[in-house]
Design an enzyme around this catalytic site. Structure first.
Site, PDB file in Angstrom:
ATOM      1  N   CYS A 250      45.400  32.422  42.632  1.00 14.52           N
ATOM      2  CA  CYS A 250      44.491  31.372  43.095  1.00 14.52           C
ATOM      3  C   CYS A 250      45.091  29.981  42.882  1.00 14.52           C
ATOM      4  CB  CYS A 250      43.125  31.534  42.436  1.00 14.52           C
ATOM      5  SG  CYS A 250      41.819  30.630  43.302  1.00 14.52           S
ATOM      6  N   HIS A 335      41.840  37.320  44.210  1.00 12.18           N
ATOM      7  CA  HIS A 335      41.685  37.722  42.805  1.00 12.18           C
ATOM      8  C   HIS A 335      41.834  39.228  42.620  1.00 12.18           C
ATOM      9  CE1 HIS A 335      40.321  33.865  41.046  1.00 12.18           C
ATOM     10  NE2 HIS A 335      39.909  33.633  42.281  1.00 12.18           N
ATOM     11  N   GLU A 337      42.120  40.747  39.860  1.00 15.14           N
ATOM     12  CA  GLU A 337      41.512  41.148  38.584  1.00 15.14           C
ATOM     13  C   GLU A 337      40.002  41.259  38.649  1.00 15.14           C
ATOM     14  OE1 GLU A 337      40.277  37.037  38.778  1.00 15.14           O
ATOM     15  OE2 GLU A 337      42.108  38.032  39.393  1.00 15.14           O
TER      16      GLU A 337
END
Length: 364
Positions: A250, A335, A337
């Site tokens: 990001c 993202h 994660e």
């Protein structure tokens, strides 16, 4: 039940009812399309300075638990929903959403037409606004401050003041420096699961304190305009000279792209949600991703002699990740994660570990 309002910079007024903390708050009004994950949204530092509108109509139905926080506190400037669930049902629930917003002093607004607001933001672009409870009406000075509001020095506001160490799960295999530009806890968790001791370090830590002490470097997500972080970008230029494996997510992706000479631009209304299709140009494969960003790397500005665009957004063609030419360095805008959200791209952490193993093997 007290009334509450959202006043946009163009003069549009939305009337609803108050939830959470009573007061007044200025921010950039944005929207998130996720059907779940409001707790993660509230505690994601990337939302610093923003009033977040949830497009899903019922928010708070599973309450707030003590395990799914993504940081130490809530960072949003305000929270808007169509309807708040007053009686959440989940075995992990410890607080209602209303209780949590009060605890975190987040001004909330419910009962407005969030579809109308979202369509407005999509059509005209994100804009500033002031969210306030009845009795806290903004005066002319506040309205002027709202119109002039800019999210500034965001990374400095959210980064940690000193380093924190998180031990590996099981046997420790690697030691990772994680630059905290507004990190989400789940990045640390994904690395710990892979045998990494993670040392989360302040955003302005000089690269000289990292090189030689760690096996790899993670660049976290975070808020604000990436181009304003001049000192961080200069540090990353020096870090790249070391040839240490780097993985940027990001804001980390944007900052590293700026460090190699690329440019960034502000998107009309950003990407915020858990349903964004991204294509891996190498594998000719599409992934569904979670995203939260208002800026993007300009694809044409990426020098192909230094790095190449590997991932693109299938909705608008924007850059979703780059790979350095000849160095163990790669980034993604989305993202991998994320929780909750699609887990399609968690393999990228394994790719990072593979780069570390190759680098360690080559150094022997």
């Amino acid at each position: 039940m007290k009334k509450a309002y959202l006043l946009l910079a163009d003069g549009t007024l939305f009337e609803g009812y108050s939830v959470g903390y009573e007061g007044q708050s200025i921010g950039e009004v944005v929207f998130n399309t996720g059907m779940a994950g409001y707790q993660e949204v509230l505690t994601d530092p990337s939302y610093y300075g923003q009033v977040v509108t949830m497009t899903y109509p019922l928010i708070g139905n599973y309450g707030i638990n003590f395990e799914d926080y993504e940081s130490r506190k809530s960072w949003v400037s305000g929270f808007i929903m169509r309807e708040i669930a007053e009686h959440p049902s989940n075995w992990r629930c410890r607080l209602t959403l209303d209780e949590y917003l009060k605890e975190q002093k987040v001004v909330g607004l419910a009962g407005i037409d969030t579809r109308r607001l979202t369509r407005k933001l999509r059509g005209e672009g994100v804009m500033n606004g002031v969210i306030y409870t009845e009795g806290f009406e903004p005066d002319e000075q506040t309205v002027a401050a709202m119109k002039a509001y800019v999210v500034k020095d965001a990374v400095r506001a959210v980064t940690c003041e000193e380093s924190r160490t998180y031990p590996a799960e099981g046997e420790q295999k690697y030691r990772i420096a994680l630059y905290d530009y507004g990190v989400k806890y789940n990045i640390e968790r994904e690395l710990q699961k892979r045998g990494c001791e993670v040392v989360t370090i302040p955003a302005l830590t000089p690269p000289e304190e990292v090189v030689g002490r760690f096996d790899g470097v993670m660049l976290s997500n975070g808020p604000g305009d990436p181009a304003e972080n001049v000192e961080i970008i200069a540090n990353l230029k020096r870090l790249l000279e070391s040839n240490i494996p780097i993985f940027g997510i990001c804001l980390g992706h944007q900052l590293l792209s700026l460090a190699i000479g690329a440019e960034t631009c502000k998107l009309k209304y950003g990407h915020r949600g858990v349903n964004h299709p991204v294509k891996d140009l190498d594998a000719d494969r599409t992934y569904i991703t979670s995203q939260n960003h208002g800026y993007a790397v300009v694809g044409e500005s990426v020098n192909p002699a230094i790095a190449r665009v590997r991932y693109v957004n299938l909705n608008d063609g924007t850059v979703e990740g780059v790979e350095h030419v000849g160095r163990p360095v790669f980034t993604v805008q989305y993202h991998p994660e994320v929780c909750p959200g699609p887990m399609d791209t968690s393999y990228l952490f394994d790719k990072f570990i593979e780069n570390i193993e190759k680098a360690k093997g080559g150094a022997q």
